[in-house]
Design an enzyme around this catalytic site. Structure first.
Site, PDB file in Angstrom:
ATOM      1  N   LYS A 158      -6.173   7.027   7.744  1.00  0.00           N
ATOM      2  CA  LYS A 158      -7.425   7.111   7.018  1.00  0.00           C
ATOM      3  C   LYS A 158      -7.457   6.086   5.892  1.00  0.00           C
ATOM      4  O   LYS A 158      -8.510   5.718   5.408  1.00  0.00           O
ATOM      5  CB  LYS A 158      -7.585   8.508   6.391  1.00  0.00           C
ATOM      6  CG  LYS A 158      -7.535   9.639   7.369  1.00  0.00           C
ATOM      7  CD  LYS A 158      -7.603  10.977   6.572  1.00  0.00           C
ATOM      8  CE  LYS A 158      -6.976  12.095   7.326  1.00  0.00           C
ATOM      9  NZ  LYS A 158      -6.853  13.309   6.493  1.00  0.00           N
TER      10      LYS A 158
ATOM     11  N   GLU B  26      -5.824  -2.512   7.181  1.00  0.00           N
ATOM     12  CA  GLU B  26      -4.869  -1.533   6.659  1.00  0.00           C
ATOM     13  C   GLU B  26      -4.992  -1.455   5.134  1.00  0.00           C
ATOM     14  O   GLU B  26      -5.387  -2.433   4.488  1.00  0.00           O
ATOM     15  CB  GLU B  26      -3.472  -2.020   7.097  1.00  0.00           C
ATOM     16  CG  GLU B  26      -2.280  -1.314   6.558  1.00  0.00           C
ATOM     17  CD  GLU B  26      -2.128   0.105   7.059  1.00  0.00           C
ATOM     18  OE1 GLU B  26      -3.102   0.862   6.927  1.00  0.00           O
ATOM     19  OE2 GLU B  26      -1.042   0.464   7.542  1.00  0.00           O
ATOM     20  N   ASP B  27      -4.655  -0.308   4.566  1.00  0.00           N
ATOM     21  CA  ASP B  27      -4.721  -0.187   3.111  1.00  0.00           C
ATOM     22  C   ASP B  27      -3.535  -0.845   2.415  1.00  0.00           C
ATOM     23  O   ASP B  27      -3.686  -1.600   1.478  1.00  0.00           O
ATOM     24  CB  ASP B  27      -4.827   1.297   2.677  1.00  0.00           C
ATOM     25  CG  ASP B  27      -3.747   2.183   3.293  1.00  0.00           C
ATOM     26  OD1 ASP B  27      -2.936   1.695   4.118  1.00  0.00           O
ATOM     27  OD2 ASP B  27      -3.710   3.386   2.945  1.00  0.00           O
ATOM     28  N   ILE B  28      -2.313  -0.556   2.905  1.00  0.00           N
ATOM     29  CA  ILE B  28      -1.136  -1.051   2.186  1.00  0.00           C
ATOM     30  C   ILE B  28       0.013  -1.326   3.151  1.00  0.00           C
ATOM     31  O   ILE B  28       0.252  -0.535   4.073  1.00  0.00           O
ATOM     32  CB  ILE B  28      -0.713  -0.051   1.080  1.00  0.00           C
ATOM     33  CG1 ILE B  28       0.449  -0.594   0.242  1.00  0.00           C
ATOM     34  CG2 ILE B  28      -0.365   1.325   1.644  1.00  0.00           C
ATOM     35  CD1 ILE B  28       0.663   0.167  -1.075  1.00  0.00           C
TER      36      ILE B  28
ATOM     37  N   ASP C 163       3.703  -1.263   2.764  1.00  0.00           N
ATOM     38  CA  ASP C 163       4.714  -0.817   1.786  1.00  0.00           C
ATOM     39  C   ASP C 163       6.075  -1.252   2.345  1.00  0.00           C
ATOM     40  O   ASP C 163       6.475  -2.400   2.174  1.00  0.00           O
ATOM     41  CB  ASP C 163       4.576   0.705   1.619  1.00  0.00           C
ATOM     42  CG  ASP C 163       5.417   1.275   0.499  1.00  0.00           C
ATOM     43  OD1 ASP C 163       6.596   0.905   0.405  1.00  0.00           O
ATOM     44  OD2 ASP C 163       4.924   2.109  -0.283  1.00  0.00           O
ATOM     45  N   THR C 164       6.768  -0.399   3.076  1.00  0.00           N
ATOM     46  CA  THR C 164       8.018  -0.848   3.707  1.00  0.00           C
ATOM     47  C   THR C 164       7.715  -1.771   4.887  1.00  0.00           C
ATOM     48  O   THR C 164       8.565  -2.549   5.300  1.00  0.00           O
ATOM     49  CB  THR C 164       8.818   0.353   4.237  1.00  0.00           C
ATOM     50  OG1 THR C 164       8.013   1.025   5.206  1.00  0.00           O
ATOM     51  CG2 THR C 164       9.171   1.314   3.119  1.00  0.00           C
ATOM     52  N   GLY C 165       6.517  -1.665   5.428  1.00  0.00           N
ATOM     53  CA  GLY C 165       6.126  -2.489   6.586  1.00  0.00           C
ATOM     54  C   GLY C 165       6.562  -1.898   7.916  1.00  0.00           C
ATOM     55  O   GLY C 165       6.316  -2.479   8.973  1.00  0.00           O
TER      56      GLY C 165
ATOM     57  N   THR D 126       5.548   0.751   9.696  1.00  0.00           N
ATOM     58  CA  THR D 126       4.487   1.100  10.651  1.00  0.00           C
ATOM     59  C   THR D 126       3.930  -0.151  11.322  1.00  0.00           C
ATOM     60  O   THR D 126       3.832  -0.225  12.547  1.00  0.00           O
ATOM     61  CB  THR D 126       3.352   1.870   9.940  1.00  0.00           C
ATOM     62  OG1 THR D 126       3.917   2.997   9.281  1.00  0.00           O
ATOM     63  CG2 THR D 126       2.291   2.334  10.907  1.00  0.00           C
TER      64      THR D 126
ATOM     65  N   LYS E  29       3.157  -4.126  -1.106  1.00  0.00           N
ATOM     66  CA  LYS E  29       4.027  -3.659  -2.197  1.00  0.00           C
ATOM     67  C   LYS E  29       5.291  -4.506  -2.268  1.00  0.00           C
ATOM     68  O   LYS E  29       5.883  -4.816  -1.237  1.00  0.00           O
ATOM     69  CB  LYS E  29       4.392  -2.190  -1.977  1.00  0.00           C
ATOM     70  CG  LYS E  29       4.858  -1.492  -3.234  1.00  0.00           C
ATOM     71  CD  LYS E  29       5.170  -0.023  -2.995  1.00  0.00           C
ATOM     72  CE  LYS E  29       3.959   0.869  -3.088  1.00  0.00           C
ATOM     73  NZ  LYS E  29       4.303   2.311  -3.061  1.00  0.00           N
TER      74      LYS E  29
ATOM     75  N   PHE F 236       3.884   4.170  -6.883  1.00  0.00           N
ATOM     76  CA  PHE F 236       3.049   4.889  -5.920  1.00  0.00           C
ATOM     77  C   PHE F 236       1.594   4.788  -6.364  1.00  0.00           C
ATOM     78  O   PHE F 236       1.237   5.229  -7.461  1.00  0.00           O
ATOM     79  CB  PHE F 236       3.482   6.349  -5.769  1.00  0.00           C
ATOM     80  CG  PHE F 236       2.886   6.962  -4.543  1.00  0.00           C
ATOM     81  CD1 PHE F 236       3.488   6.779  -3.298  1.00  0.00           C
ATOM     82  CD2 PHE F 236       1.693   7.665  -4.604  1.00  0.00           C
ATOM     83  CE1 PHE F 236       2.913   7.303  -2.135  1.00  0.00           C
ATOM     84  CE2 PHE F 236       1.113   8.192  -3.452  1.00  0.00           C
ATOM     85  CZ  PHE F 236       1.721   8.008  -2.222  1.00  0.00           C
ATOM     86  N   VAL F 237       0.771   4.167  -5.530  1.00  0.00           N
ATOM     87  CA  VAL F 237      -0.617   3.914  -5.921  1.00  0.00           C
ATOM     88  C   VAL F 237      -1.576   4.837  -5.168  1.00  0.00           C
ATOM     89  O   VAL F 237      -1.314   5.237  -4.031  1.00  0.00           O
ATOM     90  CB  VAL F 237      -1.004   2.431  -5.719  1.00  0.00           C
ATOM     91  CG1 VAL F 237      -0.315   1.548  -6.733  1.00  0.00           C
ATOM     92  CG2 VAL F 237      -0.715   1.949  -4.307  1.00  0.00           C
TER      93      VAL F 237
ATOM     94  N   ASP G 157      -3.956   7.768  -0.671  1.00  0.00           N
ATOM     95  CA  ASP G 157      -3.861   9.171  -1.060  1.00  0.00           C
ATOM     96  C   ASP G 157      -2.456   9.597  -1.441  1.00  0.00           C
ATOM     97  O   ASP G 157      -1.470   8.913  -1.163  1.00  0.00           O
ATOM     98  CB  ASP G 157      -4.306  10.066   0.101  1.00  0.00           C
ATOM     99  CG  ASP G 157      -3.251  10.126   1.206  1.00  0.00           C
ATOM    100  OD1 ASP G 157      -2.790   9.063   1.648  1.00  0.00           O
ATOM    101  OD2 ASP G 157      -2.876  11.251   1.604  1.00  0.00           O
TER     102      ASP G 157
ATOM    103  N   ARG H  27      -8.309  10.052  -2.545  1.00  0.00           N
ATOM    104  CA  ARG H  27      -9.004   9.072  -1.697  1.00  0.00           C
ATOM    105  C   ARG H  27     -10.391   8.777  -2.266  1.00  0.00           C
ATOM    106  O   ARG H  27     -10.940   7.699  -2.086  1.00  0.00           O
ATOM    107  CB  ARG H  27      -9.160   9.603  -0.271  1.00  0.00           C
ATOM    108  CG  ARG H  27      -7.849   9.735   0.496  1.00  0.00           C
ATOM    109  CD  ARG H  27      -8.154   9.946   1.984  1.00  0.00           C
ATOM    110  NE  ARG H  27      -7.040  10.501   2.726  1.00  0.00           N
ATOM    111  CZ  ARG H  27      -6.037   9.800   3.246  1.00  0.00           C
ATOM    112  NH1 ARG H  27      -6.005   8.491   3.061  1.00  0.00           N
ATOM    113  NH2 ARG H  27      -5.078  10.377   3.925  1.00  0.00           N
TER     114      ARG H  27
HETATM  115  N1  HPA Z   1       0.239   5.041  -2.015  1.00  0.00           N
HETATM  116  C1  HPA Z   1      -0.400   5.703  -1.014  1.00  0.00           C
HETATM  117  N2  HPA Z   1      -0.032   5.617   0.264  1.00  0.00           N
HETATM  118  C2  HPA Z   1       1.024   4.850   0.546  1.00  0.00           C
HETATM  119  C3  HPA Z   1       1.722   4.143  -0.442  1.00  0.00           C
HETATM  120  C4  HPA Z   1       1.327   4.246  -1.804  1.00  0.00           C
HETATM  121  O1  HPA Z   1       1.900   3.649  -2.739  1.00  0.00           O
HETATM  122  N3  HPA Z   1       2.712   3.497   0.191  1.00  0.00           N
HETATM  123  C5  HPA Z   1       2.596   3.797   1.521  1.00  0.00           C
HETATM  124  N4  HPA Z   1       1.601   4.619   1.742  1.00  0.00           N
HETATM  125 MG    MG Z   2      -2.117   2.767   5.710  1.00  0.00          MG
END
Ligand code: HPA
Ligand code: MG
Length: 275
Positions: free
Chosen positions: A119, A184-186, A188-190, A192, A216, A237-238, A244, A250
């Site tokens: 989402k 994609e939103d973020i 992070d670790t990559g 997914t 990130k 954590f954002v 979310d 959200r």
């Molecule tokens: N915030 C929300 N969702 C996430 C984040 C985060 O920092 N990292 C991976 N999913």
């Molecule tokens: Mg995402």
């Protein structure tokens, strides 16, 4: 009186366009037959085969860029749960305009198949397609500028060498021959994305690229890099703008850093009433 202006077609894009070689496609499909609702093992450990090789770099957001929550309007139901504002909604929208321009420039003359990763990616997707539509309202094209679909992807078993990705909601047979852009939103670790991209590639699209609003800077990164990135953010954590914490936040416009009270308050998800 001056006549209405038409926005010119962006000039030829000079960057790299990653199309996958047959050996990469073979590698991606080594997992056997892949159905869209079953858990699928993928092994990004074979080196970084996917992700941007050359790209326009994102805007760097430092920890010191955090703004006081006194400076922006926050929803009252979240105010006590936010440590600071990292990226204001206005800045997000302005940045998406430029990303839309860069994306359109890159895919000059072709239909882009946007694949929104639910989402979290939905706010970015929504504002990105508004920008893309606005371009197309003022230019003549002899092709459909973009089509879109939605996908859900969940990685589990954590590490990039043993991980699996579970996808649903998208008929991947329909990706054949398309220029797919994951939204994609973020990153992070990559983890997914490093599994999802090869999975999509195995369904024979013309190309697969990734647009991520955020990336990130974390030592836990598996090295995956998206092709179009809005902002590089510190290892916090954002929340907000569809990002979310247990489904909360959200519905907040700005991208913020959560505080301990927010973590405690929503540790069991969103209840009917906030205590
Ligand atoms: N915030 C929300 N969702 C996430 C984040 C985060 O920092 N990292 C991976 N999913
Ligand atoms: Mg995402």
């Amino acid at each position: 009186m001056s006549s209405p202006q038409t926005i010119p077609e962006p000039p030829e894009f000079l960057g790299s366009s990653v199309r996958y070689s047959q050996s990469q496609l073979n590698l991606a499909s080594q997992g056997g037959s892949l159905s869209s609702s079953a858990p699928i093992s993928s092994s990004p450990s074979q080196g970084r085969m996917y992700g941007a090789e050359e790209r326009l770099e994102p805007i760097l957001i430092e920890s010191s860029d955090q703004k006081s929550k006194e400076d922006f309007l926050l929803p009252a139901h979240y105010e006590s749960c936010v440590k600071s504002i990292l990226i204001s909604h206005g800045q997000i929208i302005d940045r998406i305009q430029k990303l839309a321009y860069d994306i359109r420039k890159h895919y000059r003359g072709t239909t882009i198949h946007l694949l929104c990763v639910l989402k979290g990616g939905s706010a970015f997707f929504q504002d990105l397609q508004v920008c893309l539509r606005n371009f197309h309202n003022f230019t003549n094209q002899d092709y459909v500028p973009f089509t879109f679909d939605f996908i859900r992807a969940k990685s589990y078993d954590g590490t990039s060498s043993t991980g699996k990705v579970m996808v649903s909601g998208c008929d991947m047979e329909k990706l054949r021959g398309k220029d797919v852009l994951l939204v994609e939103d973020i990153v992070d670790t990559g983890t997914t994305m490093s599994m999802l991209v090869p999975l999509l590639v195995s369904h024979a699209p013309a190309s697969v690229k990734v647009a991520s609003l955020l990336e990130k800077r974390t030592p836990r990164s598996c090295g995956f890099k998206a092709d179009f990135v809005g902002f590089s953010v510190p290892d916090e954590f954002v929340i907000g703008y569809c990002l979310d914490y247990n489904d909360a936040f959200r519905d907040m416009n700005h991208i913020c850093v959560i505080n301990d009270e927010g973590i405690e308050k929503f540790k069991d998800g969103v209840k009917k009433r906030i205590e």
